[in-house]
Design an enzyme around this catalytic site. Sequence first.
Site, PDB file in Angstrom:
ATOM      1  N   SER A  20       0.825  -1.222   0.000  1.00 51.82           N
ATOM      2  CA  SER A  20       0.000   0.000   0.000  1.00 51.82           C
ATOM      3  C   SER A  20       0.852   1.262   0.000  1.00 51.82           C
ATOM      4  O   SER A  20       1.883   1.327   0.684  1.00 51.82           O
ATOM      5  CB  SER A  20      -0.875   0.040   1.259  1.00 51.82           C
ATOM      6  N   GLN A  41     -10.092  -0.487   7.511  1.00 56.73           N
ATOM      7  CA  GLN A  41     -11.480  -0.447   7.043  1.00 56.73           C
ATOM      8  C   GLN A  41     -12.387  -1.441   7.761  1.00 56.73           C
ATOM      9  O   GLN A  41     -13.536  -1.137   8.066  1.00 56.73           O
ATOM     10  CB  GLN A  41     -11.485  -0.734   5.536  1.00 56.73           C
ATOM     11  N   ILE A  91      -7.126   6.467   0.541  1.00 56.38           N
ATOM     12  CA  ILE A  91      -8.319   5.623   0.458  1.00 56.38           C
ATOM     13  C   ILE A  91      -9.060   5.891  -0.848  1.00 56.38           C
ATOM     14  O   ILE A  91      -9.275   7.048  -1.220  1.00 56.38           O
ATOM     15  CB  ILE A  91      -9.249   5.937   1.664  1.00 56.38           C
ATOM     16  N   TYR A 154     -10.208   3.663 -16.373  1.00 53.08           N
ATOM     17  CA  TYR A 154     -10.139   4.314 -15.051  1.00 53.08           C
ATOM     18  C   TYR A 154     -11.471   5.004 -14.708  1.00 53.08           C
ATOM     19  O   TYR A 154     -11.849   5.124 -13.539  1.00 53.08           O
ATOM     20  CB  TYR A 154      -8.955   5.287 -15.004  1.00 53.08           C
ATOM     21  N   LYS A 161     -11.281  11.317  -8.697  1.00 52.60           N
ATOM     22  CA  LYS A 161      -9.994  11.966  -8.373  1.00 52.60           C
ATOM     23  C   LYS A 161     -10.031  13.457  -8.723  1.00 52.60           C
ATOM     24  O   LYS A 161      -9.425  14.276  -8.026  1.00 52.60           O
ATOM     25  CB  LYS A 161      -8.834  11.268  -9.101  1.00 52.60           C
ATOM     26  N   ILE A 190       1.382   2.390  -9.453  1.00 54.50           N
ATOM     27  CA  ILE A 190       2.145   1.416  -8.656  1.00 54.50           C
ATOM     28  C   ILE A 190       1.253   0.185  -8.475  1.00 54.50           C
ATOM     29  O   ILE A 190       0.042   0.334  -8.240  1.00 54.50           O
ATOM     30  CB  ILE A 190       2.481   1.992  -7.255  1.00 54.50           C
TER      31      ILE A 190
HETATM   32  N1  LIG Z   1      -1.538   2.440  -6.900  1.00 50.20           N
HETATM   33  C1  LIG Z   1      -1.520   3.454  -7.739  1.00 50.20           C
HETATM   34  O1  LIG Z   1      -1.083   3.335  -8.886  1.00 50.20           O
HETATM   35  C2  LIG Z   1      -2.031   4.802  -7.298  1.00 50.20           C
HETATM   36  C3  LIG Z   1      -1.630   5.933  -8.011  1.00 50.20           C
HETATM   37  C4  LIG Z   1      -2.094   7.182  -7.592  1.00 50.20           C
HETATM   38  C5  LIG Z   1      -2.938   7.268  -6.509  1.00 50.20           C
HETATM   39  N2  LIG Z   1      -3.317   6.133  -5.838  1.00 50.20           N
HETATM   40  C6  LIG Z   1      -4.203   6.287  -4.689  1.00 50.20           C
HETATM   41  O2  LIG Z   1      -3.526   5.924  -3.518  1.00 50.20           O
HETATM   42  C7  LIG Z   1      -4.484   5.607  -2.516  1.00 50.20           C
HETATM   43  C8  LIG Z   1      -4.090   4.305  -1.845  1.00 50.20           C
HETATM   44  O3  LIG Z   1      -4.263   3.229  -2.761  1.00 50.20           O
HETATM   45  P1  LIG Z   1      -3.184   2.080  -2.977  1.00 50.20           P
HETATM   46  O4  LIG Z   1      -2.845   2.097  -4.424  1.00 50.20           O
HETATM   47  O5  LIG Z   1      -2.134   2.147  -1.965  1.00 50.20           O
HETATM   48  O6  LIG Z   1      -4.070   0.758  -2.801  1.00 50.20           O
HETATM   49  P2  LIG Z   1      -4.472  -0.086  -1.488  1.00 50.20           P
HETATM   50  O7  LIG Z   1      -5.491  -1.056  -1.995  1.00 50.20           O
HETATM   51  O8  LIG Z   1      -3.283  -0.630  -0.834  1.00 50.20           O
HETATM   52  O9  LIG Z   1      -5.149   0.987  -0.533  1.00 50.20           O
HETATM   53  C9  LIG Z   1      -6.495   1.402  -0.677  1.00 50.20           C
HETATM   54  C10 LIG Z   1      -7.032   1.507   0.720  1.00 50.20           C
HETATM   55  O10 LIG Z   1      -8.350   2.081   0.698  1.00 50.20           O
HETATM   56  C11 LIG Z   1      -9.026   1.501   1.795  1.00 50.20           C
HETATM   57  N3  LIG Z   1     -10.482   1.679   1.692  1.00 50.20           N
HETATM   58  C12 LIG Z   1     -11.305   1.391   0.646  1.00 50.20           C
HETATM   59  N4  LIG Z   1     -12.597   1.613   1.006  1.00 50.20           N
HETATM   60  C13 LIG Z   1     -12.573   2.063   2.295  1.00 50.20           C
HETATM   61  C14 LIG Z   1     -13.569   2.429   3.228  1.00 50.20           C
HETATM   62  N5  LIG Z   1     -14.886   2.390   2.926  1.00 50.20           N
HETATM   63  N6  LIG Z   1     -13.189   2.839   4.471  1.00 50.20           N
HETATM   64  C15 LIG Z   1     -11.867   2.879   4.819  1.00 50.20           C
HETATM   65  N7  LIG Z   1     -10.874   2.519   3.971  1.00 50.20           N
HETATM   66  C16 LIG Z   1     -11.230   2.102   2.728  1.00 50.20           C
HETATM   67  C17 LIG Z   1      -8.644   0.029   1.708  1.00 50.20           C
HETATM   68  O11 LIG Z   1      -8.938  -0.646   2.925  1.00 50.20           O
HETATM   69  C18 LIG Z   1      -7.149   0.149   1.426  1.00 50.20           C
HETATM   70  O12 LIG Z   1      -6.426   0.162   2.629  1.00 50.20           O
HETATM   71  C19 LIG Z   1      -5.827   5.578  -3.220  1.00 50.20           C
HETATM   72  O13 LIG Z   1      -6.485   6.814  -3.052  1.00 50.20           O
HETATM   73  C20 LIG Z   1      -5.424   5.402  -4.664  1.00 50.20           C
HETATM   74  O14 LIG Z   1      -6.413   5.853  -5.572  1.00 50.20           O
HETATM   75  C21 LIG Z   1      -2.867   4.913  -6.216  1.00 50.20           C
END
Ligand SMILES: NC(=O)c1ccc[n+]([C@@H]2O[C@H](COP(=O)([O-])OP(=O)(O)OC[C@H]3O[C@@H](n4cnc5c(N)ncnc54)[C@H](O)[C@@H]3O)[C@@H](O)[C@H]2O)c1
Length: 252
Positions: A20, A41, A91, A154, A161, A190
Amino acid sequence: MEKLLSGKKILIMGVANKRSIAWGCAQSMLDNGAELIFTYQNERLKKSLLRLIPDEQRLIECDVASDSSIENAFNIIDQRFGKIDGIVHAIAYANKEELAGDIMNSSREGYALAQDISAFSLIAVAKYGVAILNNPASIVTLTYFGSERAIPNYNVMGVAKAALEANVRYLARDMAKYGVRVNAISAGAIKTLAVTGVKDHGDLLRLSEERTVDGKSVTTSEVGGAATFLVSDLATGVVGDTIYVDKGVHLI
Ligand SMILES: NC(=O)c1ccc[n+]([C@@H]2O[C@H](COP(=O)([O-])OP(=O)(O)OC[C@H]3O[C@@H](n4cnc5c(N)ncnc54)[C@H](O)[C@@H]3O)[C@@H](O)[C@H]2O)c1
């Protein structure tokens, strides 16, 4: 020796596992001397988080779909730890069927759910969090370039976003009176649990990797470094902004 975040208590929301982005933020902040508190969560994710942080006192349930869950989590944090200095909101959620194909096939419910969990939740967290945030304090959220460009599959998440980034600007304006800065990091793609929900995410990751300046994906630890900067006192002039941490993908 005094470290960048010595004496700061930071709440990390969104660690699902060691891949994460929130975990990359947590590690960088720990390295820089912060004291951390985590929300998860649900019970299933608590088990996964306990493997990384074997200190149950620091792990608090918070489902951002529910105002009462958020309010309750902040009450518990207040009782156990007192005031805090920052929040990392990492999240997002959308149903898998919304992250495939043409956006005109989105359902009304699926669109609303993506907005609720991925964009509105920042407002709800700010609302309940402000009571226990110090002055000064900092909130950081995570966004993606799909807010600006039409990235294949997406869809509703790109729209969420865009709303999230607008929320950052409005919250930054309104929270300034409490001494709270609000910013976003636009991270490069990522491979995390969240990304695997997007159809053909392998293509998305590959395309993004090819466009970085060195052909390698940005890492969660690089994103964590930027988050550390944003919650630190080095960033007191950065307000309501979206900072790219994508190794130049948005430029090329
Ligand atoms: N991975 C990528 O390429 C990327 C790029 C840019 C931004 N992001 C953003 O980074 C953030 C983290 O995502 P990640 O990629 O680390 O994935 P991840 O799946 O590890 O994390 C997503 C998290 O959101 C939590 N979540 C979802 N619904 C929820 C709820 N109702 N209540 C509480 N928590 C909840 C999940 O439990 C999880 O811990 C997100 O906002 C994602 O959009 C990700």
